[in-house]
Design a protein around this motif. Structure first.
Motif, PDB file in Angstrom:
ATOM      1  N   ASP A 163       1.011   4.036  -2.833  1.00 14.17           N
ATOM      2  CA  ASP A 163       0.740   5.436  -2.467  1.00 14.17           C
ATOM      3  C   ASP A 163       1.845   6.351  -2.977  1.00 14.17           C
ATOM      4  OD1 ASP A 163      -1.596   4.685  -1.186  1.00 14.17           O
ATOM      5  OD2 ASP A 163      -0.765   4.859   0.846  1.00 14.17           O
ATOM      6  N   LYS A 203       0.839  -1.201   0.000  1.00 12.43           N
ATOM      7  CA  LYS A 203       0.000   0.000   0.000  1.00 12.43           C
ATOM      8  C   LYS A 203       0.874   1.251   0.000  1.00 12.43           C
ATOM      9  CE  LYS A 203      -3.384   2.601   2.759  1.00 12.43           C
ATOM     10  NZ  LYS A 203      -2.756   3.860   2.410  1.00 12.43           N
ATOM     11  N   GLU A 227       1.176   9.318  -5.454  1.00 12.79           N
ATOM     12  CA  GLU A 227       1.336  10.673  -4.915  1.00 12.79           C
ATOM     13  C   GLU A 227       2.463  11.454  -5.573  1.00 12.79           C
ATOM     14  OE1 GLU A 227       1.572  10.605  -0.612  1.00 12.79           O
ATOM     15  OE2 GLU A 227      -0.113   9.194  -0.536  1.00 12.79           O
TER      16      GLU A 227
END
Length: 156
Positions: free
Chosen positions: A67, A63, A71
């Motif tokens: 991310d 995860k 991002e």
């Protein structure tokens, strides 16, 4: 180095290791060099990430990896760290092992006026990474002091 969000808390060496591990993990996922990941994230965001490392390390690494890719708009490249000569290489080091190699190199070469983020940027932008990340040779496997000496001398 103090935590960005909690100035009474010091950022620990384990936080540095976690960031180095995740840099390695993300770079492998997007088929880029670690330098690309570090430079794309940038100094301010690296400071944010290392300040949050004591919390992020308890997250699912997949995860966290996804991310970061999302991002920081990390793009797919064509560098495959696992593209090695099978006659020379039996085992490719893991992301955790390489996170240790790089965090030790940062710690062993950290200047008096540097913090961990400065060290991350300095080390990952040094040409010695091309040798360390070439698993056809044994540079990554050398003791920490040998790697640090090679860094300071400009190569192996």
């Amino acid at each position: 180095m103090t935590n960005k969000y909690f100035p009474e808390e010091e950022i620990e060496q384990n936080d540095l290791y976690f960031i180095c591990y995740m840099i390695e993990r993300v770079a492998r996922h997007v088929h880029q060099r670690n330098k690309y990941v570090v430079n794309k994230i940038g100094k301010d965001e690296l400071y944010h990430l290392i300040s949050c490392a004591n919390v992020l390390h308890s997250e699912n690494p997949v995860k966290t990896e996804n991310d970061w890719i999302s991002e920081y708009n990390l793009e797919e490249g064509d560098f495959d760290i696992e593209n090695v000569d099978k006659e020379l290489v039996n085992v490719i080091p893991t992301s955790t092992q390489m996170g240790k190699v790089y965090s030790r190199l940062i710690l062993n070469t950290l200047g008096a006026d540097e913090d961990f983020v400065d060290g991350i940027i300095r080390v990952y932008n040094n040409d010695i990474c091309y040798t360390i990340d070439n698993y056809n040779c044994s540079a990554f496997y050398e003791p920490s002091y040998v790697i640090a000496r090679a860094y300071q001398n400009g190569g192996f």
